[in-house]
Design a protein around this motif. Structure first.
Motif, mmCIF file in Angstrom:
data_model
loop_
_atom_site.group_PDB
_atom_site.id
_atom_site.type_symbol
_atom_site.label_atom_id
_atom_site.label_comp_id
_atom_site.label_asym_id
_atom_site.label_seq_id
_atom_site.Cartn_x
_atom_site.Cartn_y
_atom_site.Cartn_z
ATOM 1 N N ARG A 76 0.826 -1.215 0.000
ATOM 2 C CA ARG A 76 0.000 0.000 0.000
ATOM 3 C C ARG A 76 0.857 1.262 0.000
ATOM 4 N N LEU A 77 1.844 1.305 0.878
ATOM 5 C CA LEU A 77 2.684 2.494 0.990
ATOM 6 C C LEU A 77 3.480 2.757 -0.273
ATOM 7 N N SER A 78 3.819 1.695 -0.992
ATOM 8 C CA SER A 78 4.609 1.861 -2.222
ATOM 9 C C SER A 78 3.828 2.599 -3.304
ATOM 10 N N LYS A 79 2.522 2.680 -3.143
ATOM 11 C CA LYS A 79 1.668 3.303 -4.159
ATOM 12 C C LYS A 79 1.334 4.761 -3.842
ATOM 13 N N GLU A 104 10.023 -4.761 -6.567
ATOM 14 C CA GLU A 104 10.746 -4.616 -7.829
ATOM 15 C C GLU A 104 9.891 -3.882 -8.854
ATOM 16 N N GLY A 105 10.487 -2.884 -9.479
ATOM 17 C CA GLY A 105 9.779 -2.110 -10.488
ATOM 18 C C GLY A 105 9.000 -0.938 -9.934
ATOM 19 N N THR A 106 9.018 -0.737 -8.616
ATOM 20 C CA THR A 106 8.260 0.362 -8.012
ATOM 21 C C THR A 106 9.118 1.596 -7.736
ATOM 22 N N GLY A 107 10.440 1.459 -7.863
ATOM 23 C CA GLY A 107 11.335 2.566 -7.538
ATOM 24 C C GLY A 107 11.819 2.549 -6.105
ATOM 25 N N HIS A 108 11.309 1.616 -5.302
ATOM 26 C CA HIS A 108 11.756 1.491 -3.911
ATOM 27 C C HIS A 108 12.836 0.413 -3.828
#
Length: 468
Positions: A76-79, A104-108
């Motif tokens: 949730r926080l990754s969004k 992976e792929g989220t920038g985090h």
């Protein structure tokens, strides 16, 4: 009373209290004097209610606890715009690695901490974190939140925030001294019907709200006894050795906000009654006949099936909270709001009344249009897509981040975390004393008389976007 004196008393009270409780009928004050027990004359170091911490353009987060609840929080926080997940921690290395892989792929690209029971301290000591998000077993909630605040971080902690009165005071005193937020992650305050009834109450739909009810009724007997895929080291089953309302905050949080508890009203005293245990010990004994692993658990006493706790407020309102996690009955948090001019209840389905009969479907739709809060209009549909108990988890996380980024006070402060959590130990004391009343401490130091109610608008906020 200084905090060290209060804590010394609490230690002795814990040792003596159970024997005193067995002595028969006596008032709570004669058993554990309120002044000695809680230090009601304590001077508030700083009022955290309404406190707006400096704005954070980017909220840099470390998450500890990646078992049951943590992975969902990571997703949730990754969004959420303006969030950087910089660190992940779990006792079990594989869990931390799995959570990182999910990003992976989220920038985090978080750094991992694991391997021993205190790896989280190293994570908290990092200078480049703003918020520690805690989703561990209950016994770690207060130690981790206190350590995080001492290390200069805000703390967001899963429910309950504390297990004992001493821990409740630790949270309050640390938050006031460090001026760091300590928010209990009470997601049910952000469920759709609960938010709607909060706005209805604020705008006078119910008239004077005089009685509210909440609960956590959820058949978890199977999960508490699942040694393979359940709770690590059976920690939640062990919690059930305590006899009281062990999980009050889901039902309690939303109705406390409706009553403006800590913000215009305050709890005065409670009384609590538990049924006998008709299932947990029996289940443990049955399992022990097949597997020696359960021998330890078969010899223990467990909390009663149903606990009912009733609270009276300073303004004369009444609150009922129930807890039952073993009986075979449908899930319910009750959520009842009863006023001089109207009534609402959520379970088994959301219904509202202005008299002797329920409003019709068309009338309910009109109510929803009129009383849908701003936060739901802003992110409600996105929350449903992203998920987390139907979307309320996401709205909670989004609101927390948006407040931190805009320098706004949080909807839930440390006084809420302490008060809602203290119902557990107080209910245990009342149950052990034949349901005699127990005074409830005022964690606000009297500031509840001036504190302002939780806002129902996003004034100054609502600027944080969502990545779907």
């Amino acid at each position: 009373m200084k905090s060290n004196r209060r804590r010394d008393f609490l230690k002795s009270a814990g040792a003596l209290g159970m024997g005193l409780f067995g002595a028969g009928h006596a008032s709570s004050k004669s058993i554990l004097p309120l002044e000695a027990q809680y230090g009601t004359s304590r001077n508030q170091q700083f009022n955290m209610c309404g406190y707006a911490a400096p704005k954070l353009e980017t909220v840099r987060i470390g998450i500890v606890g990646l078992g049951m609840r943590g992975p969902g929080a990571v997703d949730r926080l990754s969004k959420i715009e303006g969030v950087e997940i910089k660190a992940l921690c779990d006792l079990i290395p594989e869990r931390a690695e799995k959570a990182k892989k999910s990003l992976e792929g989220t920038g985090h690209n978080p750094e991992l901490y694991s391997g021993n029971a205190y790896s989280w301290k190293k994570m908290c000591d990092r200078p480049d974190l703003d918020l520690i998000y805690i989703a561990t077993p209950w016994e770690w909630h207060t130690p981790m939140a206190v350590y995080a605040m001492e290390a200069g971080k805000h703390a967001a902690v899963e429910v309950p925030a504390a297990r004992t009165l001493d821990e409740c005071w630790q949270l309050v005193e640390t938050s006031e001294r460090t001026k760091k937020h300590c928010m209990q992650l009470e997601n049910c305050c952000y469920d759709f019907f609960e938010l709607m009834t909060l706005k209805m109450a604020r705008e006078g739909f119910f008239g004077e709200v005089l009685h509210v009810e909440g609960a956590y009724i959820h058949d978890l007997l199977w999960l508490n006894f699942d040694k393979d895929t359940g709770y690590q080291n059976m920690w939640r089953l062990r919690e059930n050795y305590r006899n009281g309302n062990l999980y009050p905050t889901h039902g309690l949080g939303p109705i406390c906000q409706i009553l403006n508890v800590n913000r215009g009203d305050q709890m005065d005293y409670l009384t609590s009654l538990s049924s006998n245990d008709f299932q947990m010990k029996k289940k443990a004994q049955e399992l022990a006949q097949e597997d020696v692993f359960w021998t330890e658990f078969a010899s223990k006493s467990y909390r009663g099936n149903m606990n009912t706790t009733v609270v009276k407020t300073k303004l004369g309102k009444s609150i009922m909270i129930q807890h039952d996690v073993t009986s075979p009955r449908p899930y319910s948090r009750l959520h009842v709001v009863s006023g001089t001019e109207g009534y609402a209840q959520k379970y088994p389905q959301p219904r509202v009344s202005k008299g002797h009969s329920w409003m019709k479907e068309e009338e309910m739709k009109e109510l929803e249009k009129k009383y849908t809060p701003e936060i739901v209009l802003k992110v409600g549909e996105l929350a449903k897509q992203i998920g987390g108990h139907g979307g309320m988890d996401f709205m909670m996380d989004w609101r927390l981040v948006d407040c931190l980024r805009n320098g706004l006070p949080l909807d839930q402060d440390v006084y809420d975390a302490a008060l809602w959590s203290c119902i557990s130990p107080l209910s245990e004391w009342s149950v052990a004393n034949r349901s005699n009343s127990i005074d409830v401490p005022d964690f606000t130091g009297g500031s509840w008389k001036e504190n302002q109610p939780v806002p129902i608008t996003l004034a100054g906020g609502g600027t944080t976007n969502v990545r779907v």
